[in-house]
Scaffold this active site. Structure first.
Site, short mmCIF file in Angstrom:
data_model
loop_
_atom_site.label_atom_id
_atom_site.label_comp_id
_atom_site.label_asym_id
_atom_site.label_seq_id
_atom_site.Cartn_x
_atom_site.Cartn_y
_atom_site.Cartn_z
N SER A 130 -17.28 25.64 27.27
CA SER A 130 -17.10 24.77 28.43
C SER A 130 -17.78 25.37 29.65
CB SER A 130 -15.62 24.56 28.72
OG SER A 130 -15.46 23.73 29.86
N LYS A 185 -10.19 23.60 22.97
CA LYS A 185 -11.26 22.97 23.77
C LYS A 185 -10.98 21.48 23.96
CE LYS A 185 -15.36 22.51 25.74
NZ LYS A 185 -15.72 21.11 25.68
N HIS A 188 -8.41 21.18 26.57
CA HIS A 188 -9.10 21.44 27.84
C HIS A 188 -9.77 20.16 28.35
CE1 HIS A 188 -12.98 22.02 29.87
NE2 HIS A 188 -12.46 23.07 30.47
N ASN A 189 -10.49 19.47 27.46
CA ASN A 189 -11.19 18.26 27.87
C ASN A 189 -10.22 17.16 28.25
OD1 ASN A 189 -13.40 19.76 27.14
ND2 ASN A 189 -14.38 18.13 25.98
N GLU A 192 -9.06 17.91 31.58
CA GLU A 192 -10.18 17.58 32.48
C GLU A 192 -10.18 16.09 32.81
OE1 GLU A 192 -14.87 17.12 31.63
OE2 GLU A 192 -14.04 19.10 31.16
#
Length: 484
Positions: A130, A185, A188-189, A192
């Site tokens: 990222s 991940k 995380h996205n 986001e």
């Protein structure tokens, strides 16, 4: 130039090229390959000129130019392309060699691929990367998972190229087995998506209710970036709002309000449904992008479906502080939900996730990097078994301090017809989580009434299920009790 490369990389798009240059700048020799081989020549002649980079023009040549155990990193489009390259690579590899998928692959695919590779005596890593183009070049956040035996062979490279925080600590560490790295991940996205939508709603409330222009909001976001909300996304929002075209008009005012997406937010929501985690805020963020894409339909509806005209007559400065508190409180909820999802997956797959370590990996290099993440690390350092981030004393205090202004923002937005799906769903989650008695007792009665699905009683031990013949016409047979 060294005779053999430390690592090979397949896929010379922007992210791939930047990772290669990052690795080379840290003293590693990199062999590169691209399916369109002209890109290899172009890269070697231009950005890679004079560097310890070996251009190759076939899979066999790539593998033959690597030190053992061979390490090949794939930076290709998620999905079938990854499987295709795995099959192309396998005939040239030996037991103990490593394939690394650095794309945005679905963790389910990474679970499958890890097992497949290990059954062939090979090792596999699925790693989240990222930070976008700049992060790839100067230091991304890297989240590797897969075959544990592979980690010692790539640790030096990965930690050398990663972003660094808190006294030169790399934003990279081993996450866990199988698809753990890509799962983290993915979350995380998802976070986001939530952070971006929350910021957009704060922007809309200031624009449409308070009548603020881009310059005024630029100043507000600049102030916010010096406090609790200090983060990359707040920083770039400040910069976007201050960017003007040649005629002095803010560029943001001329951008069409139809959002795109690449799918990782949807995956996060699918995972939440699979594991029974109430990821309400991120779900609303994903749906908000879908709704924004209906631009022409919304324009047509705006002429038919009438609501209130936004008007605020209170203290504007005080209300801006309320918006800040609403944003901060909702941000806590977003991360609390994301961490709850990771915890649910860890139980399902028996991953031993280091939640404080994950916060540290996100502190630098990645899109959601912020000072806020340091407090999350402290929370899990204090209590590694923390069930929900909102229960940490620091975040409990912040939520209590934020909620009065948060409620005013949600109320005023609703009264004035301004959509704030994530700010309001975050508040509803906060209220739902702190409510000892929810109306699910009635829901269970309804389910038992029409489907004999049974219910538990508050005057009996948990795990005992009962059925009532509500109409007097049904039988006493109950349906099997289960949860999906």
């Amino acid at each position: 130039m060294n005779n053999k490369a430390d690592i090979g990389l397949v896929g010379l798009a922007v992210m791939g090229e930047n990772l290669v240059l990052n690795m080379e700048s840290k003293g590693f020799t990199v062999a590169v390959f691209n399916r369109t081989t002209s890109k290899v020549d172009q890269f070697i002649r231009n950005r890679g000129s004079g560097k310890n980079i070996i251009g190759t023009y076939s899979i066999g040549e790539l593998v033959n130019n690597l030190k053992r155990p061979r390490k090949v990193m794939l930076m290709v489009k998620a999905g079938q392309a990854v499987d295709d390259f795995i099959e192309l690579l396998i005939p040239f590899l030996e037991p103990g060699d490593i394939i690394i998928d650095g794309g945005n692959s679905h963790y389910v695919d990474t679970n499958r691929r890890t097992m497949y590779m290990e059954n062939k005596g090979l090792l596999y890593i699925g790693t989240g990367v990222s930070g976008g183009e700049e992060g790839a070049l100067h230091g991304p956040s890297i989240m590797p998972g897969g075959s544990p035996a592979a980690w010692p062979h790539v640790k030096q490279i990965f930690q050398a190229i990663a972003a660094r925080v808190d006294g030169d600590t790399p934003c990279c560490d081993w996450v866990g087995e199988n698809g753990a790295g890509h799962f983290v991940k993915m979350v995380h996205n998802g976070i986001e998506y939530g952070d971006m939508q929350l910021i957009c709603e704060a922007y809309q409330v200031m624009r449409d209710l308070l009548g603020m222009n881009a310059t005024e909001m630029h100043e507000v976001f600049g102030e916010w970036n010096n406090g609790d909300l200090d983060s990359y996304l707040i920083e770039i929002t400040r910069d976007i709002l201050g960017y003007t075209e040649n005629d002095g008009t803010p560029l943001v005012d001329r951008i069409l309000d139809a959002a795109g997406q690449k799918g990782t937010g949807k995956w996060t929501c699918f995972a939440a449904l699979d594991f029974g985690a109430p990821l309400t805020l991120i779900g609303e963020a994903v749906f908000s992008r879908f709704l924004s894409a209906l631009k022409e339909e919304r324009v047509f509806a705006s002429g038919i479906l009438k609501g209130p005209s936004p008007k605020y007559e209170g203290d504007r400065t005080a209300f801006i502080t309320d918006i800040k508190n609403a944003l901060y409180g909702s941000k806590i909820v977003s991360y609390a939900q994301g961490y709850a999802l990771m915890n649910a997956a860890a139980k399902e797959f028996e991953w031993k996730l280091n939640y404080g370590g994950i916060a540290l990996m996100w502190r630098g290099g990645c899109i959601i990097r912020s000072a806020f993440l340091g407090k999350i690390k402290e929370a899990f350092d204090l209590n590694a078994d923390l069930k929900n981030l909102m229960l940490d004393p620091f975040f409990t205090g912040k939520l209590i301090a934020a909620q009065e202004g948060w409620r005013r923002v949600v109320s005023q937005a609703s009264l004035n017809g301004i959509p704030i799906p994530t700010l309001s769903s975050a508040l509803s989650y906060f209220d739902g989580y702190r409510t000892a008695n929810l109306p699910a007792n009635l829901l269970q009665a309804q389910r038992d009434y029409f489907g004999a699905h049974t219910y538990e009683r508050i005057d009996k031990p948990r795990g005992q299920f009962f059925h009532t013949n509500w109409t007097g016409h049904g039988g006493d047979t109950a349906s099997t009790t289960y949860s999906v």
